[in-house]
Design a protein around this motif. Sequence first.
Motif, PDB file in Angstrom:
ATOM      1  N   LEU A  49       0.841  -1.199   0.000  1.00  0.00           N
ATOM      2  CA  LEU A  49       0.000   0.000   0.000  1.00  0.00           C
ATOM      3  C   LEU A  49       0.877   1.250   0.000  1.00  0.00           C
ATOM      4  O   LEU A  49       2.015   1.212   0.482  1.00  0.00           O
ATOM      5  N   ASN A  50       0.331   2.343  -0.497  1.00  0.00           N
ATOM      6  CA  ASN A  50       1.053   3.616  -0.556  1.00  0.00           C
ATOM      7  C   ASN A  50       0.400   4.656   0.339  1.00  0.00           C
ATOM      8  O   ASN A  50      -0.828   4.708   0.449  1.00  0.00           O
ATOM      9  N   SER A  66      -7.776  -2.629  -2.975  1.00  0.00           N
ATOM     10  CA  SER A  66      -7.925  -1.337  -3.645  1.00  0.00           C
ATOM     11  C   SER A  66      -8.787  -0.361  -2.857  1.00  0.00           C
ATOM     12  O   SER A  66      -8.520   0.849  -2.857  1.00  0.00           O
ATOM     13  N   ALA A  67      -9.810  -0.845  -2.160  1.00  0.00           N
ATOM     14  CA  ALA A  67     -10.666   0.059  -1.381  1.00  0.00           C
ATOM     15  C   ALA A  67      -9.889   0.688  -0.233  1.00  0.00           C
ATOM     16  O   ALA A  67     -10.067   1.876   0.082  1.00  0.00           O
ATOM     17  N   ILE A  68      -9.015  -0.098   0.392  1.00  0.00           N
ATOM     18  CA  ILE A  68      -8.184   0.438   1.478  1.00  0.00           C
ATOM     19  C   ILE A  68      -7.220   1.478   0.935  1.00  0.00           C
ATOM     20  O   ILE A  68      -7.026   2.545   1.528  1.00  0.00           O
ATOM     21  N   GLN A  69      -6.638   1.189  -0.235  1.00  0.00           N
ATOM     22  CA  GLN A  69      -5.723   2.159  -0.840  1.00  0.00           C
ATOM     23  C   GLN A  69      -6.430   3.477  -1.135  1.00  0.00           C
ATOM     24  O   GLN A  69      -5.900   4.562  -0.865  1.00  0.00           O
ATOM     25  N   GLU A  70      -7.620   3.397  -1.666  1.00  0.00           N
ATOM     26  CA  GLU A  70      -8.380   4.613  -1.968  1.00  0.00           C
ATOM     27  C   GLU A  70      -8.688   5.409  -0.702  1.00  0.00           C
ATOM     28  O   GLU A  70      -8.637   6.639  -0.713  1.00  0.00           O
ATOM     29  N   SER A  71      -8.995   4.708   0.386  1.00  0.00           N
ATOM     30  CA  SER A  71      -9.321   5.413   1.633  1.00  0.00           C
ATOM     31  C   SER A  71      -8.107   6.145   2.189  1.00  0.00           C
ATOM     32  O   SER A  71      -8.232   7.236   2.747  1.00  0.00           O
ATOM     33  N   HIS A  84      -2.064  -0.471   7.818  1.00  0.00           N
ATOM     34  CA  HIS A  84      -2.965  -1.398   7.125  1.00  0.00           C
ATOM     35  C   HIS A  84      -2.209  -2.625   6.624  1.00  0.00           C
ATOM     36  O   HIS A  84      -2.730  -3.752   6.689  1.00  0.00           O
ATOM     37  N   CYS A  85      -0.998  -2.437   6.105  1.00  0.00           N
ATOM     38  CA  CYS A  85      -0.199  -3.579   5.640  1.00  0.00           C
ATOM     39  C   CYS A  85       0.032  -4.586   6.758  1.00  0.00           C
ATOM     40  O   CYS A  85      -0.067  -5.807   6.551  1.00  0.00           O
ATOM     41  N   VAL A  86       0.359  -4.085   7.933  1.00  0.00           N
ATOM     42  CA  VAL A  86       0.595  -4.959   9.078  1.00  0.00           C
ATOM     43  C   VAL A  86      -0.624  -5.825   9.346  1.00  0.00           C
ATOM     44  O   VAL A  86      -0.525  -7.060   9.487  1.00  0.00           O
ATOM     45  N   GLN A  87      -1.794  -5.193   9.430  1.00  0.00           N
ATOM     46  CA  GLN A  87      -2.999  -5.947   9.765  1.00  0.00           C
ATOM     47  C   GLN A  87      -3.397  -6.913   8.666  1.00  0.00           C
ATOM     48  O   GLN A  87      -3.773  -8.063   8.937  1.00  0.00           O
TER      49      GLN A  87
END
Length: 500
Positions: free
Chosen positions: A274-275, A407-412, A294-297
């Motif tokens: 994620l970025n 993708s939804a997490i990235q957008e958020s 988020h990556c960790v979880q």
Amino acid sequence: MPHVPVIVGISQLTQFPGLEKPLDPMRLMAEAARAALADAGPPALALLVDCVWVSNILSWGYKDAPGLLSANLGLKPSHTHYGILSGHVPQWFVNQAARRIASGESRAVLMAGAEAQHSVRQSYKGAVKLDWPARENPEIIGGGASPDLGTNSLENSHQLMIPVNMYALFETAIRAAKGRDLKEHQASLGRLFEKFSAVAAKNPLAWNRRKYSADEIAAPGPDNPAACEPYTRRMCAAMNVDMAAAVVMTSEETAKRMGVNSSQWVYPMGGADLNNIRYVTQRPKLNDSPALEHCVQLALDQAGLGVSQIRAFDLYSCFPSMVEIAMEALGLDLEDPRPLTLTGGLPFFGGPMGNYSMHAIAEATAQIRTGKPDNVMVAANGGFNTRHSLGVYGREPSPEGWSRDDSAIQESILSAALPEPVKEAAGRLVVDGCIVRNTREGVPEKGLVLGTLEDGRKTLAVLDAGPALLGQFRNKELVGGAGAVRFDPNSGCNMFVPEL
């Protein structure tokens, strides 16, 4: 039915100083790749390699590095990839390889990288003569070459494209958030990287195996200058190294069929990529990483583990702030007995630019094979706390597979971006982070602040002070304080005067 990805071959090598004819990065990488394929065992496995992926090489240029590596090894891959210059790339490679192998798109993947920046610098000094192929510009960079350095025009005009400046800016925000005074925080940085130095001292592949004390790391001096406070040289990645590493992945099914000894197998149990918001002046905070959190979880959930069950970590350590941000995301503190690095980290083991984490992954695999530890988390960072790739490795495969869509997490994450920063500011500014740059002789040269204006927008400003006053600011916490900012048309920069 999905296939199960597994690492079956690894290799690392360090080309230490003193060679009359040092190898160029391509030959270093080819040696590492051959060794990784040999580590896997059956020679016939090489015939199944259909992907060859190479980390970006800064120290020397090749027209088609993956193609040249493939030719040197006698491989005929159907897919090659040359990564962008970014520290997250090796872990991103592993996560992408796991997805391709799980879906049946690939049978075996070779990932490799190398740097020889030390030899290049020695050649500039006339100490060695390089018998290397002519430099060439890369023809294709996978994913497209980045249109900028990861910084916008305002950040560039204030020299924040220089990594030590940006990460030092993060450091002061971390210091303020933890409520430490300058002396207390400097000591904590020494204690943190003392742990890294101790690991490097025991690693035969480390570039610098001298064991430094916390004071030797934290205290500036003639052999440990502080170019950008609060960082000393021993807190910064050592990029002038000659190193190579390679990893081979295939499926569990193929490994069994080819006769790869199961004692070699180490599974990528979970991973995520994620970025964060691209430009630092548009991020709400300087001292966190929503992408990494988020990556960790995501990776832990995929692996079926909690943070408390991870036995060891290799946290990207280009500068202390990145380690501290990762520790915060993981809920770790300095008292945690688990290793934060397996290699010794970028300042002591060595920082071969975009390929460091290939070494971390190889080292994690090697240690898991021995059973101590039985699992490892590798966190890789690229840009300015921008691009994050994370992996969990162990002796068991992922219980969830590799088909998740994030993708939804990235957008958020990206949706939290602030408006563009103010280039010509006026009014009251609250300081979010600050740095003081010094000359080689240790004389304060320039101060910089990033702060929030009354309308909530960010801006950058130069401290309106000469060396004497800047020297006072080195011993005073400016973060959290306020002052007046104005645009100076002569310099083209905003100028800041703190409220003292």
